[in-house]
Scaffold this motif. Structure first.
Motif, short mmCIF file in Angstrom:
data_model
loop_
_atom_site.label_atom_id
_atom_site.label_comp_id
_atom_site.label_asym_id
_atom_site.label_seq_id
_atom_site.Cartn_x
_atom_site.Cartn_y
_atom_site.Cartn_z
N ASP B 18 0.86 -1.18 0.00
CA ASP B 18 0.00 0.00 0.00
C ASP B 18 0.90 1.23 0.00
N LYS B 19 0.52 2.23 -0.80
CA LYS B 19 1.33 3.45 -0.86
C LYS B 19 0.44 4.68 -0.98
N SER B 20 1.01 5.83 -0.61
CA SER B 20 0.28 7.09 -0.72
C SER B 20 1.11 8.14 -1.44
N ILE B 21 0.41 9.00 -2.16
CA ILE B 21 1.03 10.16 -2.80
C ILE B 21 0.31 11.39 -2.28
N LYS B 22 1.10 12.42 -1.96
CA LYS B 22 0.49 13.64 -1.40
C LYS B 22 0.61 14.80 -2.38
N CYS B 23 -0.35 15.70 -2.33
CA CYS B 23 -0.35 16.86 -3.21
C CYS B 23 -0.82 18.08 -2.44
N GLY B 28 -4.51 28.90 -4.18
CA GLY B 28 -5.82 29.33 -3.73
C GLY B 28 -6.97 28.76 -4.54
N HIS B 29 -6.69 27.74 -5.33
CA HIS B 29 -7.73 27.13 -6.15
C HIS B 29 -8.68 26.28 -5.33
N ASP B 30 -9.91 26.15 -5.85
CA ASP B 30 -10.92 25.37 -5.14
C ASP B 30 -10.97 23.92 -5.59
N THR B 31 -10.44 23.64 -6.78
CA THR B 31 -10.62 22.32 -7.38
C THR B 31 -9.27 21.64 -7.58
N MET B 32 -9.21 20.36 -7.22
CA MET B 32 -7.99 19.58 -7.40
C MET B 32 -8.32 18.24 -8.06
N TYR B 33 -7.33 17.67 -8.74
CA TYR B 33 -7.53 16.48 -9.56
C TYR B 33 -6.37 15.50 -9.39
N TRP B 34 -6.68 14.24 -9.66
CA TRP B 34 -5.64 13.25 -9.91
C TRP B 34 -5.82 12.71 -11.32
N TYR B 35 -4.69 12.70 -12.08
CA TYR B 35 -4.63 12.11 -13.41
C TYR B 35 -3.60 11.00 -13.39
N LYS B 36 -3.85 9.99 -14.22
CA LYS B 36 -2.88 8.91 -14.42
C LYS B 36 -2.36 9.00 -15.85
N ASN B 50 -13.81 19.44 -5.33
CA ASN B 50 -14.04 20.86 -5.24
C ASN B 50 -14.29 21.21 -3.78
N ASN B 51 -13.39 21.98 -3.21
CA ASN B 51 -13.54 22.40 -1.82
C ASN B 51 -13.86 21.22 -0.90
N SER B 65 -8.05 5.34 -3.29
CA SER B 65 -8.92 6.17 -2.46
C SER B 65 -8.31 7.55 -2.28
N PRO B 66 -8.98 8.56 -2.81
CA PRO B 66 -8.51 9.93 -2.62
C PRO B 66 -9.02 10.47 -1.28
N LYS B 67 -8.27 11.47 -0.77
CA LYS B 67 -8.73 12.15 0.44
C LYS B 67 -8.31 13.61 0.36
N SER B 68 -9.23 14.50 0.69
CA SER B 68 -8.94 15.92 0.66
C SER B 68 -9.22 16.51 2.03
N PRO B 69 -8.19 16.68 2.85
CA PRO B 69 -8.41 17.21 4.19
C PRO B 69 -8.81 18.69 4.19
N ASP B 70 -8.37 19.42 3.18
CA ASP B 70 -8.79 20.81 2.98
C ASP B 70 -8.60 21.14 1.51
N LYS B 71 -9.02 22.31 1.09
CA LYS B 71 -9.04 22.56 -0.36
C LYS B 71 -7.66 22.73 -0.96
N ALA B 72 -6.63 22.83 -0.13
CA ALA B 72 -5.28 22.97 -0.64
C ALA B 72 -4.54 21.63 -0.75
N HIS B 73 -5.14 20.57 -0.27
CA HIS B 73 -4.48 19.27 -0.24
C HIS B 73 -5.37 18.18 -0.82
N LEU B 74 -4.73 17.30 -1.60
CA LEU B 74 -5.44 16.13 -2.13
C LEU B 74 -4.45 14.98 -2.16
N ASN B 75 -4.76 13.93 -1.42
CA ASN B 75 -3.88 12.78 -1.34
C ASN B 75 -4.50 11.60 -2.05
#
Lengths: 113, 115
Positions: B18-23, B28-36, B50-51, B65-75
């Motif tokens: 199992d592994k994780s990648i952090k972003c 100040g953007h509201d929307t974040m994405y993961w692309y492969k 989005n937010n 499984s993605p996780k967004s703890p706040d709008k500046a982070h997406l793991n």
């Protein structure tokens, strides 16, 4: 569904040659169109965009015109440089904020001195 | 300061791990994405938030499984890694307004190799 088609690469050109990379799209409605560039080892960067028919996007000597009648958005540059070597992606997006960006398969360009 | 930063940049691991990648983005953007991005450079969207709210969830195995703890982070967490998961994973962000729809800002990518 919406889709983007690009000419297959790789494309190899000599420095100062003229570049055209063809892009056509299929979409419902009136999407915005984009060209993104990916330099080796980097993420994609927005190169230029056009949001309505007949708009011309331009940046760093690259140009593309939104042609609704032919559903095309071909990328052109009059004189390429070695530093233009990269992968170029054509993309489209709907007008809503939640619309996803759909990318074409990418075209690899190598410019040789 | 890097606008969209991902860690780690390289990840080599065994099948089944199992592994994780952090972003993180500081735009100040509201929307974040993961692309492969696969070995042929083809880009496929996986998820969009989005937010902190999931708005795009493409057909992706539920091992991802993605996780967004706040709008500046997406793991992105990946369970039970498989050989076919080897790819470059890109995080991206965009402003949430119709004037800039489709304008994505990408990180440098995280190259995952599963042995």
């Amino acid at each position: 569904g919406d889709s983007v088609t690009q000419m297959e690469g790789p494309v190899t050109l000599s420095e100062e040659a003229f570049l055209t990379i063809n892009c056509t799209y299929t979409a419902t409605g009136y999407p915005s169109l984009f060209w993104y560039v990916q330099y080796p080892g980097e993420g994609l960067q927005l190169l230029l965009k056009a949001t309505k028919a007949d708009d011309k996007g331009s940046n760093k000597g690259f140009e593309a015109t939104y042609r609704k009648e032919t559903t095309s958005f071909h990328l052109e540059k009059g004189s390429v440089q070695v530093s233009d070597s990269a992968v170029y992606f054509c993309a489209l997006s709907g007008v809503a904020s939640y619309d996803k960006v759909i990318f074409g398969p990418g075209t690899s360009l190598s410019v040789i001195p | 300061d890097t606008a969209v930063s991902q860690t780690p940049k390289y990840l080599v691991t065994q099948m089944g791990n199992d592994k994780s990648i952090k972003c993180e983005q500081n735009l100040g953007h509201d929307t974040m994405y993961w692309y492969k991005q696969d070995s042929k450079k083809f880009l496929k969207i996986m998820f969009s938030y989005n937010n902190k709210e999931l708005i795009i969830n493409e057909t992706v195995p539920n091992r991802f499984s993605p996780k967004s703890p706040d709008k500046a982070h997406l793991n992105l967490h990946i369970n039970s890694l498989e050989l076919g998961d080897s790819a470059v994973y890109f995080c991206a962000s965009s402003p949430w307004d119709t004037m800039n729809t489709g304008e994505l800002f990408f990180g440098e990518g995280s190259r995952l190799t599963v042995l």
